[in-house]
Write a protein that holds these residues in place. Structure first.
Motif, PDB file in Angstrom:
ATOM      1  N   CYS A  48       0.853  -1.189   0.000  1.00 54.66           N
ATOM      2  CA  CYS A  48       0.000   0.000   0.000  1.00 54.66           C
ATOM      3  C   CYS A  48       0.888   1.237   0.000  1.00 54.66           C
ATOM      4  O   CYS A  48       1.732   1.412   0.883  1.00 54.66           O
ATOM      5  N   SER A  49       0.692   2.089  -0.986  1.00 52.11           N
ATOM      6  CA  SER A  49       1.531   3.282  -1.124  1.00 52.11           C
ATOM      7  C   SER A  49       1.010   4.470  -0.329  1.00 52.11           C
ATOM      8  O   SER A  49       1.600   5.544  -0.374  1.00 52.11           O
ATOM      9  N   GLY A  50      -0.121   4.293   0.366  1.00 53.63           N
ATOM     10  CA  GLY A  50      -0.633   5.366   1.198  1.00 53.63           C
ATOM     11  C   GLY A  50      -1.576   6.319   0.513  1.00 53.63           C
ATOM     12  O   GLY A  50      -1.941   7.345   1.084  1.00 53.63           O
ATOM     13  N   ASN A  51      -2.010   6.002  -0.702  1.00 54.68           N
ATOM     14  CA  ASN A  51      -2.925   6.898  -1.415  1.00 54.68           C
ATOM     15  C   ASN A  51      -4.342   6.343  -1.492  1.00 54.68           C
ATOM     16  O   ASN A  51      -5.148   6.788  -2.307  1.00 54.68           O
ATOM     17  N   LYS A  52      -4.636   5.335  -0.669  1.00 52.42           N
ATOM     18  CA  LYS A  52      -5.970   4.730  -0.548  1.00 52.42           C
ATOM     19  C   LYS A  52      -6.420   3.997  -1.804  1.00 52.42           C
ATOM     20  O   LYS A  52      -7.577   3.600  -1.908  1.00 52.42           O
ATOM     21  N   ARG A  53      -5.523   3.786  -2.749  1.00 50.90           N
ATOM     22  CA  ARG A  53      -5.906   3.049  -3.955  1.00 50.90           C
ATOM     23  C   ARG A  53      -6.063   1.559  -3.669  1.00 50.90           C
ATOM     24  O   ARG A  53      -6.845   0.875  -4.319  1.00 50.90           O
ATOM     25  N   GLN A  54      -5.298   1.050  -2.677  1.00 49.35           N
ATOM     26  CA  GLN A  54      -5.380  -0.371  -2.360  1.00 49.35           C
ATOM     27  C   GLN A  54      -6.559  -0.702  -1.461  1.00 49.35           C
ATOM     28  O   GLN A  54      -6.948  -1.863  -1.351  1.00 49.35           O
ATOM     29  N   ALA A  55      -7.137   0.312  -0.801  1.00 47.46           N
ATOM     30  CA  ALA A  55      -8.215   0.043   0.150  1.00 47.46           C
ATOM     31  C   ALA A  55      -9.431  -0.584  -0.523  1.00 47.46           C
ATOM     32  O   ALA A  55     -10.162  -1.362   0.091  1.00 47.46           O
ATOM     33  N   LYS A  56      -9.653  -0.263  -1.791  1.00 49.16           N
ATOM     34  CA  LYS A  56     -10.825  -0.796  -2.490  1.00 49.16           C
ATOM     35  C   LYS A  56     -10.758  -2.313  -2.652  1.00 49.16           C
ATOM     36  O   LYS A  56     -11.774  -2.954  -2.926  1.00 49.16           O
ATOM     37  N   ASN A  57      -9.562  -2.887  -2.498  1.00 48.92           N
ATOM     38  CA  ASN A  57      -9.436  -4.337  -2.604  1.00 48.92           C
ATOM     39  C   ASN A  57      -9.923  -5.056  -1.354  1.00 48.92           C
ATOM     40  O   ASN A  57     -10.090  -6.278  -1.374  1.00 48.92           O
ATOM     41  N   PHE A  58     -10.134  -4.307  -0.266  1.00 44.83           N
ATOM     42  CA  PHE A  58     -10.481  -4.940   1.003  1.00 44.83           C
ATOM     43  C   PHE A  58     -11.818  -4.476   1.566  1.00 44.83           C
ATOM     44  O   PHE A  58     -12.429  -5.185   2.353  1.00 44.83           O
ATOM     45  N   MET A  59     -12.284  -3.305   1.184  1.00 45.82           N
ATOM     46  CA  MET A  59     -13.532  -2.776   1.731  1.00 45.82           C
ATOM     47  C   MET A  59     -14.110  -1.755   0.756  1.00 45.82           C
ATOM     48  O   MET A  59     -13.403  -1.276  -0.136  1.00 45.82           O
ATOM     49  N   PRO A  60     -15.406  -1.420   0.897  1.00 50.91           N
ATOM     50  CA  PRO A  60     -16.001  -0.419   0.006  1.00 50.91           C
ATOM     51  C   PRO A  60     -15.298   0.928   0.117  1.00 50.91           C
ATOM     52  O   PRO A  60     -14.643   1.234   1.116  1.00 50.91           O
ATOM     53  N   ALA A  61     -15.440   1.720  -0.926  1.00 50.58           N
ATOM     54  CA  ALA A  61     -14.765   3.017  -0.966  1.00 50.58           C
ATOM     55  C   ALA A  61     -15.277   3.939   0.135  1.00 50.58           C
ATOM     56  O   ALA A  61     -16.462   3.933   0.481  1.00 50.58           O
ATOM     57  N   ASN A  62     -14.360   4.724   0.684  1.00 52.46           N
ATOM     58  CA  ASN A  62     -14.672   5.741   1.697  1.00 52.46           C
ATOM     59  C   ASN A  62     -15.323   5.151   2.950  1.00 52.46           C
ATOM     60  O   ASN A  62     -16.166   5.781   3.589  1.00 52.46           O
ATOM     61  N   VAL A  63     -14.962   3.935   3.289  1.00 56.80           N
ATOM     62  CA  VAL A  63     -15.500   3.286   4.485  1.00 56.80           C
ATOM     63  C   VAL A  63     -14.391   3.148   5.521  1.00 56.80           C
ATOM     64  O   VAL A  63     -13.297   2.681   5.208  1.00 56.80           O
ATOM     65  N   LYS A  64     -14.678   3.566   6.740  1.00 54.07           N
ATOM     66  CA  LYS A  64     -13.747   3.417   7.847  1.00 54.07           C
ATOM     67  C   LYS A  64     -14.330   2.434   8.855  1.00 54.07           C
ATOM     68  O   LYS A  64     -15.505   2.532   9.206  1.00 54.07           O
ATOM     69  N   VAL A  65     -13.516   1.509   9.296  1.00 59.78           N
ATOM     70  CA  VAL A  65     -13.963   0.532  10.281  1.00 59.78           C
ATOM     71  C   VAL A  65     -13.822   1.154  11.669  1.00 59.78           C
ATOM     72  O   VAL A  65     -12.719   1.490  12.097  1.00 59.78           O
ATOM     73  N   LYS A  66     -14.949   1.325  12.344  1.00 62.79           N
ATOM     74  CA  LYS A  66     -14.922   1.905  13.680  1.00 62.79           C
ATOM     75  C   LYS A  66     -14.596   0.810  14.688  1.00 62.79           C
ATOM     76  O   LYS A  66     -15.365  -0.134  14.858  1.00 62.79           O
TER      77      LYS A  66
END
Length: 223
Positions: A48-66
């Motif tokens: 993960c390069s830190g630009n949130k591009r990889q996050a979509k592979n693990f969870m929906p976009a713009n979602v934070k796990v509380k």
């Protein structure tokens, strides 16, 4: 697994280095799941390069796990099952069960289970390992050289060895193309569906059938 494979490639499998850096990687993964994908990912993560591009592979976009502190500890322990020191030590060769099964099947080609080679079992296994490591043609030529069996360059024997070697390489190459992999995947899915249709049994959590409209079944406890 992506972090593990990338770290192995970066540090060339040095287990002590991996154990040292993975503690930071685990903390970074927890932060990334909480939505803090940025400097820590760019600094410690290997995928993960830190630009949130990889996050979509693990969870929906713009979602934070509380997560509260206890949730973070649970997630951390789950990640340590793969990236923790004990897990890194156990998987330091980065082999998989598929590779192990492939080697076992290659052994069975020369030492089948229904035959006992009491005299030359070890030699057969060593010969197969040599072929797997060196390739078919190189292995045959080295073995014949050790046996002082001279092969004439350009002879039919050399031609047949080259033909067999090309055939083996072509089969391996064809098995890795996208079309062949997709065909194997569809075949697996079809077999799984057939198995489910043939052998699936209703569990205790499945809804029970309603027999109220069948008076002659009321005195039987089928449900």
């Amino acid at each position: 697994m992506a972090e593990l494979k990338a770290a192995h490639k970066t540090h060339q499998g040095k287990i002590e280095t991996l154990k040292r850096v993975m503690s930071e990687v685990i903390s970074t993964i927890v932060l990334c799941f909480r939505g803090y994908c940025g400097n820590q990912c760019a600094k410690n993560s290997y995928v993960c390069s830190g630009n949130k591009r990889q996050a979509k592979n693990f969870m929906p976009a713009n979602v934070k796990v509380k997560m509260v502190a206890s949730d973070q500890e649970v997630l951390k322990k789950c990640i340590e099952m793969v990236l923790g020191p004990l897990a890194l030590e156990a998987t330091k060769l980065l082999t998989t069960t598929q590779k192990c099964e492939a080697v076992n099947r290659s052994y069975q080609a020369v030492v089948p289970k229904n035959v006992t080679f009491s005299r030359n079992c070890v030699g057969r296994i060593h010969g197969q390992v040599h072929k797997l490591n060196q390739g078919y043609a190189d292995s045959v030529l080295e073995k014949t050289g050790q046996l002082k069996a001279t092969l004439t360059p350009g002879s039919k024997v050399i031609g047949q060895i080259a033909y067999e070697d090309r055939s083996i390489r072509n089969r391996k190459r064809q098995s890795k193309v996208t079309k062949a992999r997709a065909l194997r995947a569809s075949t697996r899915d079809r077999k799984y569906r057939l198995h489910e249709e043939m052998h699936y049994c209703r569990g205790i959590s499945d809804p029970k059938p309603d027999y109220s409209s069948l008076p002659h079944l009321q005195h039987h406890k089928y449900a």
